[in-house]
Design an enzyme around this catalytic site. Structure first.
Site, PDB file in Angstrom:
ATOM      1  N   LYS A  13      -5.733  -1.859   2.062  1.00 45.46           N
ATOM      2  CA  LYS A  13      -5.590  -0.497   2.618  1.00 45.46           C
ATOM      3  C   LYS A  13      -6.962   0.091   2.946  1.00 45.46           C
ATOM      4  O   LYS A  13      -7.204   0.569   4.051  1.00 45.46           O
ATOM      5  CB  LYS A  13      -4.850   0.420   1.619  1.00 45.46           C
ATOM      6  CG  LYS A  13      -3.475  -0.104   1.200  1.00 45.46           C
ATOM      7  CD  LYS A  13      -2.769   0.837   0.230  1.00 45.46           C
ATOM      8  CE  LYS A  13      -3.419   0.956  -1.141  1.00 45.46           C
ATOM      9  NZ  LYS A  13      -3.375  -0.274  -1.951  1.00 45.46           N
ATOM     10  N   ARG A  89       3.027   7.744  -3.212  1.00 50.50           N
ATOM     11  CA  ARG A  89       3.233   6.634  -4.140  1.00 50.50           C
ATOM     12  C   ARG A  89       4.497   6.801  -4.957  1.00 50.50           C
ATOM     13  O   ARG A  89       4.812   5.936  -5.765  1.00 50.50           O
ATOM     14  CB  ARG A  89       2.061   6.621  -5.113  1.00 50.50           C
ATOM     15  CG  ARG A  89       1.080   5.518  -4.924  1.00 50.50           C
ATOM     16  CD  ARG A  89      -0.004   5.751  -5.960  1.00 50.50           C
ATOM     17  NE  ARG A  89      -0.718   4.571  -6.284  1.00 50.50           N
ATOM     18  CZ  ARG A  89      -1.833   4.188  -5.682  1.00 50.50           C
ATOM     19  NH1 ARG A  89      -2.328   4.870  -4.686  1.00 50.50           N
ATOM     20  NH2 ARG A  89      -2.440   3.100  -6.067  1.00 50.50           N
ATOM     21  N   ARG A 128     -14.067  -7.408  -5.930  1.00 54.65           N
ATOM     22  CA  ARG A 128     -14.398  -6.239  -5.089  1.00 54.65           C
ATOM     23  C   ARG A 128     -15.675  -5.541  -5.551  1.00 54.65           C
ATOM     24  O   ARG A 128     -15.909  -5.346  -6.736  1.00 54.65           O
ATOM     25  CB  ARG A 128     -13.248  -5.232  -5.107  1.00 54.65           C
ATOM     26  CG  ARG A 128     -13.649  -3.915  -4.430  1.00 54.65           C
ATOM     27  CD  ARG A 128     -12.504  -3.040  -4.084  1.00 54.65           C
ATOM     28  NE  ARG A 128     -11.574  -2.847  -5.178  1.00 54.65           N
ATOM     29  CZ  ARG A 128     -10.370  -2.301  -5.025  1.00 54.65           C
ATOM     30  NH1 ARG A 128      -9.964  -1.905  -3.836  1.00 54.65           N
ATOM     31  NH2 ARG A 128      -9.592  -2.157  -6.065  1.00 54.65           N
ATOM     32  N   ARG A 161     -15.212  -1.103  -9.712  1.00 55.65           N
ATOM     33  CA  ARG A 161     -14.351  -0.035 -10.221  1.00 55.65           C
ATOM     34  C   ARG A 161     -13.917  -0.344 -11.646  1.00 55.65           C
ATOM     35  O   ARG A 161     -13.681  -1.494 -11.980  1.00 55.65           O
ATOM     36  CB  ARG A 161     -13.109   0.081  -9.323  1.00 55.65           C
ATOM     37  CG  ARG A 161     -13.304   1.046  -8.174  1.00 55.65           C
ATOM     38  CD  ARG A 161     -12.239   0.936  -7.123  1.00 55.65           C
ATOM     39  NE  ARG A 161     -10.868   1.044  -7.637  1.00 55.65           N
ATOM     40  CZ  ARG A 161      -9.802   1.108  -6.852  1.00 55.65           C
ATOM     41  NH1 ARG A 161      -9.941   1.086  -5.535  1.00 55.65           N
ATOM     42  NH2 ARG A 161      -8.597   1.196  -7.373  1.00 55.65           N
ATOM     43  N   ARG A 172      -1.285  -1.937 -12.956  1.00 60.01           N
ATOM     44  CA  ARG A 172      -1.164  -1.289 -11.638  1.00 60.01           C
ATOM     45  C   ARG A 172      -0.038  -1.937 -10.827  1.00 60.01           C
ATOM     46  O   ARG A 172       0.680  -1.264 -10.097  1.00 60.01           O
ATOM     47  CB  ARG A 172      -2.498  -1.382 -10.882  1.00 60.01           C
ATOM     48  CG  ARG A 172      -3.543  -0.404 -11.428  1.00 60.01           C
ATOM     49  CD  ARG A 172      -4.956  -0.866 -11.153  1.00 60.01           C
ATOM     50  NE  ARG A 172      -5.305  -0.885  -9.733  1.00 60.01           N
ATOM     51  CZ  ARG A 172      -6.389  -1.488  -9.248  1.00 60.01           C
ATOM     52  NH1 ARG A 172      -7.213  -2.126 -10.069  1.00 60.01           N
ATOM     53  NH2 ARG A 172      -6.648  -1.437  -7.964  1.00 60.01           N
TER      54      ARG A 172
HETATM   55  P1  AP5 Z   1      -9.152  -3.078  -0.484  1.00 54.02           P
HETATM   56  O1  AP5 Z   1      -9.047  -2.880   0.975  1.00 54.02           O
HETATM   57  O2  AP5 Z   1     -10.186  -2.304  -1.225  1.00 54.02           O
HETATM   58  O3  AP5 Z   1      -7.709  -2.918  -1.181  1.00 54.02           O
HETATM   59  P2  AP5 Z   1      -6.777  -1.639  -1.336  1.00 54.02           P
HETATM   60  O4  AP5 Z   1      -5.460  -1.961  -0.736  1.00 54.02           O
HETATM   61  O5  AP5 Z   1      -7.453  -0.408  -0.854  1.00 54.02           O
HETATM   62  O6  AP5 Z   1      -6.585  -1.684  -2.909  1.00 54.02           O
HETATM   63  P3  AP5 Z   1      -6.864  -0.594  -4.061  1.00 54.02           P
HETATM   64  O7  AP5 Z   1      -7.145  -1.379  -5.292  1.00 54.02           O
HETATM   65  O8  AP5 Z   1      -7.869   0.423  -3.640  1.00 54.02           O
HETATM   66  O9  AP5 Z   1      -5.448   0.052  -4.141  1.00 54.02           O
HETATM   67  P4  AP5 Z   1      -4.842   0.852  -5.319  1.00 54.02           P
HETATM   68  O10 AP5 Z   1      -3.605   1.346  -4.680  1.00 54.02           O
HETATM   69  O11 AP5 Z   1      -4.691   0.075  -6.546  1.00 54.02           O
HETATM   70  O12 AP5 Z   1      -5.965   1.933  -5.671  1.00 54.02           O
HETATM   71  P5  AP5 Z   1      -6.175   3.450  -5.270  1.00 54.02           P
HETATM   72  O13 AP5 Z   1      -7.620   3.682  -5.115  1.00 54.02           O
HETATM   73  O14 AP5 Z   1      -5.266   3.863  -4.172  1.00 54.02           O
HETATM   74  O15 AP5 Z   1      -9.371  -4.654  -0.729  1.00 54.02           O
HETATM   75  C1  AP5 Z   1      -9.539  -5.189  -2.034  1.00 54.02           C
HETATM   76  C2  AP5 Z   1     -10.581  -6.322  -2.014  1.00 54.02           C
HETATM   77  O16 AP5 Z   1     -10.098  -7.403  -1.212  1.00 54.02           O
HETATM   78  C3  AP5 Z   1     -11.917  -5.898  -1.381  1.00 54.02           C
HETATM   79  O17 AP5 Z   1     -12.964  -6.533  -2.087  1.00 54.02           O
HETATM   80  C4  AP5 Z   1     -11.838  -6.423   0.060  1.00 54.02           C
HETATM   81  O18 AP5 Z   1     -13.116  -6.751   0.574  1.00 54.02           O
HETATM   82  C5  AP5 Z   1     -10.945  -7.659  -0.098  1.00 54.02           C
HETATM   83  N1  AP5 Z   1     -10.056  -7.856   1.049  1.00 54.02           N
HETATM   84  C6  AP5 Z   1      -9.395  -6.899   1.773  1.00 54.02           C
HETATM   85  N2  AP5 Z   1      -8.651  -7.472   2.746  1.00 54.02           N
HETATM   86  C7  AP5 Z   1      -8.838  -8.814   2.625  1.00 54.02           C
HETATM   87  C8  AP5 Z   1      -8.326  -9.950   3.344  1.00 54.02           C
HETATM   88  N3  AP5 Z   1      -7.469  -9.791   4.388  1.00 54.02           N
HETATM   89  N4  AP5 Z   1      -8.704 -11.205   2.944  1.00 54.02           N
HETATM   90  C9  AP5 Z   1      -9.569 -11.359   1.895  1.00 54.02           C
HETATM   91  N5  AP5 Z   1     -10.090 -10.316   1.181  1.00 54.02           N
HETATM   92  C10 AP5 Z   1      -9.726  -9.066   1.538  1.00 54.02           C
HETATM   93  O19 AP5 Z   1      -5.660   4.212  -6.581  1.00 54.02           O
HETATM   94  C11 AP5 Z   1      -6.337   4.085  -7.811  1.00 54.02           C
HETATM   95  C12 AP5 Z   1      -5.601   4.856  -8.902  1.00 54.02           C
HETATM   96  O20 AP5 Z   1      -5.602   6.264  -8.590  1.00 54.02           O
HETATM   97  C13 AP5 Z   1      -4.118   4.518  -9.078  1.00 54.02           C
HETATM   98  O21 AP5 Z   1      -3.942   3.409  -9.923  1.00 54.02           O
HETATM   99  C14 AP5 Z   1      -3.574   5.820  -9.676  1.00 54.02           C
HETATM  100  O22 AP5 Z   1      -3.864   5.908 -11.052  1.00 54.02           O
HETATM  101  C15 AP5 Z   1      -4.374   6.896  -8.958  1.00 54.02           C
HETATM  102  N6  AP5 Z   1      -3.696   7.357  -7.732  1.00 54.02           N
HETATM  103  C16 AP5 Z   1      -4.118   7.167  -6.457  1.00 54.02           C
HETATM  104  N7  AP5 Z   1      -3.250   7.701  -5.579  1.00 54.02           N
HETATM  105  C17 AP5 Z   1      -2.250   8.246  -6.313  1.00 54.02           C
HETATM  106  C18 AP5 Z   1      -1.045   8.927  -5.974  1.00 54.02           C
HETATM  107  N8  AP5 Z   1      -0.697   9.133  -4.690  1.00 54.02           N
HETATM  108  N9  AP5 Z   1      -0.239   9.338  -6.988  1.00 54.02           N
HETATM  109  C19 AP5 Z   1      -0.575   9.137  -8.271  1.00 54.02           C
HETATM  110  N10 AP5 Z   1      -1.695   8.491  -8.659  1.00 54.02           N
HETATM  111  C20 AP5 Z   1      -2.530   8.047  -7.688  1.00 54.02           C
HETATM  112 ZN    ZN Z   2      -8.153   1.360  -1.818  1.00 58.92          ZN
END
Ligand code: AP5
Ligand code: ZN
Length: 217
Positions: A13, A89, A128, A161, A172
């Site tokens: 994402k 979410r 990451r 992170r 997660r």
């Molecule tokens: P990356 O693009 O960073 O992945 P991502 O989908 O953004 O994954 P996240 O871990 O950020 O998602 P998340 O939903 O767990 O965390 P969030 O910050 O939203 O890619 C990951 C890695 O892979 C990178 O190193 C990249 O280079 C590599 N990569 C990418 N694409 C690739 C490909 N095609 N091939 C190979 N490698 C690749 O949320 C964090 C926390 O915040 C949650 O757990 C929760 O506690 C809280 N939170 C956030 N939003 C809410 C909400 N709406 N409601 C309640 N709690 C929330």
């Molecule tokens: Zn993310």
């Protein structure tokens, strides 16, 4: 464009959203990034959120809904549209988003799910590297920075992170399948859902995303 980008942790994402933002000149709102900025500032909300995030749980609906509402109303970049990354979410968040948009006479155009098998996510998450100030993301193997552990643009240090370890990732993923998978169903029912194979290399994922928008690179 007005769209949401869904998918499990590590689906890509945060990697794809900036490309969409550049293409459409809209805002990229990532609730995870907003929460991490509160954690970094050690605000009361940040302290509370950190515990929940490190355990792989979800922060309360009211808090994240409030953050999104504030941005949609006041962030000038959002006048050109928005990409929501990591929101909604829960089904409650999805319903409240619909309500917010209705008040503005707007509708979501796309709900894109980055689809990928859980087994591929451990390697992505544990490798990451992040530049906290900009949110730029690298990967030690799949997308290494030019200089080890330094951001390509600013030269500032990259970090891991605190929720990017196998144990927190497992939690997660449980949270994702339990609470966020129903949101996918919500958008399937509303007719704006599209799936993209997120196991491919980033350039191919981007090409497939452009097809969703009927655009060429
Ligand atoms: P990356 O693009 O960073 O992945 P991502 O989908 O953004 O994954 P996240 O871990 O950020 O998602 P998340 O939903 O767990 O965390 P969030 O910050 O939203 O890619 C990951 C890695 O892979 C990178 O190193 C990249 O280079 C590599 N990569 C990418 N694409 C690739 C490909 N095609 N091939 C190979 N490698 C690749 O949320 C964090 C926390 O915040 C949650 O757990 C929760 O506690 C809280 N939170 C956030 N939003 C809410 C909400 N709406 N409601 C309640 N709690 C929330
Ligand atoms: Zn993310």
């Amino acid at each position: 464009v007005r769209m949401i980008l869904m998918g499990p942790p590590g689906a890509g994402k945060g990697t794809q959203a900036p490309r969409i933002k550049d293409k459409f000149n809209c805002c990229h709102l990532a609730t995870g990034d907003m929460l991490r900025s509160q954690v970094a500032k050690k605000t009361p909300l940040g302290k509370e959120a950190k515990k929940i995030m490190d355990q792989g749980g979800l922060v309360s609906d009211e808090i994240v809904i409030g953050m999104i509402k504030e941005e949609l109303e006041n962030n000038k970049e959002c006048r050109g549209g928005f990409i929501l990354d990591g929101f909604p979410r829960t089904v409650v968040q999805a319903e409240r988003l619909d309500g917010m948009l209705k008040e503005r006479d707007q509708k979501l155009q796309h709900a894109v799910e980055l689809q990928i098998d859980d087994s591929l996510l451990v390697a992505r998450i544990t490798g990451r590297l992040v530049h906290p100030a900009s949110g730029r993301t690298y990967h030690s193997t799949f997308n290494p920075p030019k200089d080890r552990m330094k951001d390509d643009v600013t030269g500032e240090p990259l970090i891991q992170r605190s929720d990017d370890n196998p144990d927190a990732l497992r939690k997660r993923l449980v949270t994702y399948h339990k609470q966020t998978a129903p949101v996918v169903g919500y958008y399937k029912n509303s007719g704006i859902w599209k799936g993209v194979d997120a196991s491919q290399e980033p350039g191919q994922v981007w090409k497939d995303l452009l097809k969703v928008f009927d655009k060429k690179a």
